[in-house]
Motif scaffolding. Structure first.
Motif, mmCIF file in Angstrom:
data_model
loop_
_atom_site.group_PDB
_atom_site.id
_atom_site.type_symbol
_atom_site.label_atom_id
_atom_site.label_comp_id
_atom_site.label_asym_id
_atom_site.label_seq_id
_atom_site.Cartn_x
_atom_site.Cartn_y
_atom_site.Cartn_z
ATOM 1 N N CYS A 40 0.853 -1.193 0.000
ATOM 2 C CA CYS A 40 0.000 0.000 0.000
ATOM 3 C C CYS A 40 0.890 1.245 0.000
ATOM 4 C CB CYS A 40 -0.903 0.001 1.241
ATOM 5 S SG CYS A 40 -1.875 1.503 1.426
ATOM 6 N N PRO A 41 0.664 2.183 -0.912
ATOM 7 C CA PRO A 41 1.494 3.383 -0.951
ATOM 8 C C PRO A 41 1.239 4.332 0.218
ATOM 9 C CG PRO A 41 -0.224 3.517 -2.626
ATOM 10 C CD PRO A 41 -0.310 2.155 -2.008
ATOM 11 N N LYS A 42 0.159 4.122 0.953
ATOM 12 C CA LYS A 42 -0.166 5.027 2.053
ATOM 13 C C LYS A 42 0.357 4.526 3.397
ATOM 14 C CE LYS A 42 -4.072 7.538 4.010
ATOM 15 N NZ LYS A 42 -5.524 7.718 4.002
ATOM 16 N N CYS A 43 0.078 3.235 3.720
ATOM 17 C CA CYS A 43 0.451 2.729 5.047
ATOM 18 C C CYS A 43 1.530 1.647 5.004
ATOM 19 C CB CYS A 43 -0.778 2.194 5.774
ATOM 20 S SG CYS A 43 -1.425 0.645 5.098
ATOM 21 N N GLU A 44 1.992 1.276 3.812
ATOM 22 C CA GLU A 44 3.050 0.278 3.625
ATOM 23 C C GLU A 44 2.625 -1.137 4.026
ATOM 24 O OE1 GLU A 44 5.912 1.080 2.060
ATOM 25 O OE2 GLU A 44 5.199 3.144 1.937
ATOM 26 N N HIS A 45 1.322 -1.393 4.167
ATOM 27 C CA HIS A 45 0.842 -2.747 4.438
ATOM 28 C C HIS A 45 1.167 -3.608 3.218
ATOM 29 C CE1 HIS A 45 -2.138 -5.979 5.197
ATOM 30 N NE2 HIS A 45 -1.885 -5.702 6.475
ATOM 31 N N ASN A 46 1.521 -4.900 3.425
ATOM 32 C CA ASN A 46 2.041 -5.699 2.310
ATOM 33 C C ASN A 46 0.975 -6.512 1.562
ATOM 34 O OD1 ASN A 46 1.536 -7.504 4.345
ATOM 35 N ND2 ASN A 46 3.462 -8.611 4.149
ATOM 36 N N ARG A 47 -0.318 -6.403 1.897
ATOM 37 C CA ARG A 47 -1.376 -7.123 1.165
ATOM 38 C C ARG A 47 -2.451 -6.144 0.728
ATOM 39 N NH1 ARG A 47 -0.711 -12.023 -0.241
ATOM 40 N NH2 ARG A 47 -2.814 -12.763 -0.506
ATOM 41 N N ALA A 48 -3.049 -6.475 -0.416
ATOM 42 C CA ALA A 48 -4.123 -5.625 -0.944
ATOM 43 C C ALA A 48 -5.114 -6.481 -1.717
ATOM 44 C CB ALA A 48 -3.545 -4.544 -1.843
ATOM 45 N N PHE A 49 -6.386 -6.112 -1.622
ATOM 46 C CA PHE A 49 -7.408 -6.726 -2.464
ATOM 47 C C PHE A 49 -7.248 -6.157 -3.870
ATOM 48 C CE2 PHE A 49 -9.540 -6.543 1.756
ATOM 49 C CZ PHE A 49 -9.634 -7.902 1.972
ATOM 50 N N PHE A 50 -7.636 -6.935 -4.877
ATOM 51 C CA PHE A 50 -7.532 -6.406 -6.238
ATOM 52 C C PHE A 50 -8.680 -6.903 -7.098
ATOM 53 C CE2 PHE A 50 -5.701 -10.543 -6.816
ATOM 54 C CZ PHE A 50 -5.964 -10.887 -8.132
ATOM 55 N N MET A 51 -8.994 -6.117 -8.120
ATOM 56 C CA MET A 51 -9.932 -6.529 -9.163
ATOM 57 C C MET A 51 -9.498 -5.865 -10.462
ATOM 58 S SD MET A 51 -13.471 -4.536 -8.458
ATOM 59 C CE MET A 51 -13.509 -2.953 -7.678
#
Length: 108
Positions: free
Chosen positions: A69-80
């Motif tokens: 995540c470019p905002k919080c640097e979390h390493n997982r993201a949902f995608f579609m």
């Protein structure tokens, strides 16, 4: 309110004449003097705006991937992936941060 010429059915224009304002046709010689105040307002009903990405329900059954995540640097993201352009161009990938505190959305 639009007025139309009774002779040729073209749009009448308001112009200043000898005795005040008048309706005049630019196609034929039709002229009609304006003798009273004419006012009419009609507001068109606007269409409902559709959420092209499906709204909040679109993110309910999506997969997640390893994306930072470019905002919080979390390493997982949902995608579609959605085809937003013509068919000969690649699909656009939309991401949403998996961190419930962040929820930042971006696209690639």
């Amino acid at each position: 309110m639009l007025r139309f010429c009774p002779t040729c059915a073209n749009l009448l224009f308001v112009e200043e004449g000898d005795k005040g304002y008048r309706f005049a046709c630019h196609t034929c010689p039709y002229i009609k003097n304006i003798t009273r105040k004419i006012s009419h307002k009609k507001y068109p009903k606007l269409k409902e705006v559709d959420d092209v990405l499906g709204g909040a329900a679109a993110w309910e059954n999506v997969d997640s991937t390893e994306e930072t995540c470019p905002k919080c640097e979390h390493n997982r993201a949902f995608f579609m992936q959605i085809q937003t352009r013509s068919a000969d161009e690649p699909m656009t990938t939309f991401y949403k941060c998996c961190s419930m505190a962040c929820g930042h959305r971006w696209r690639d």
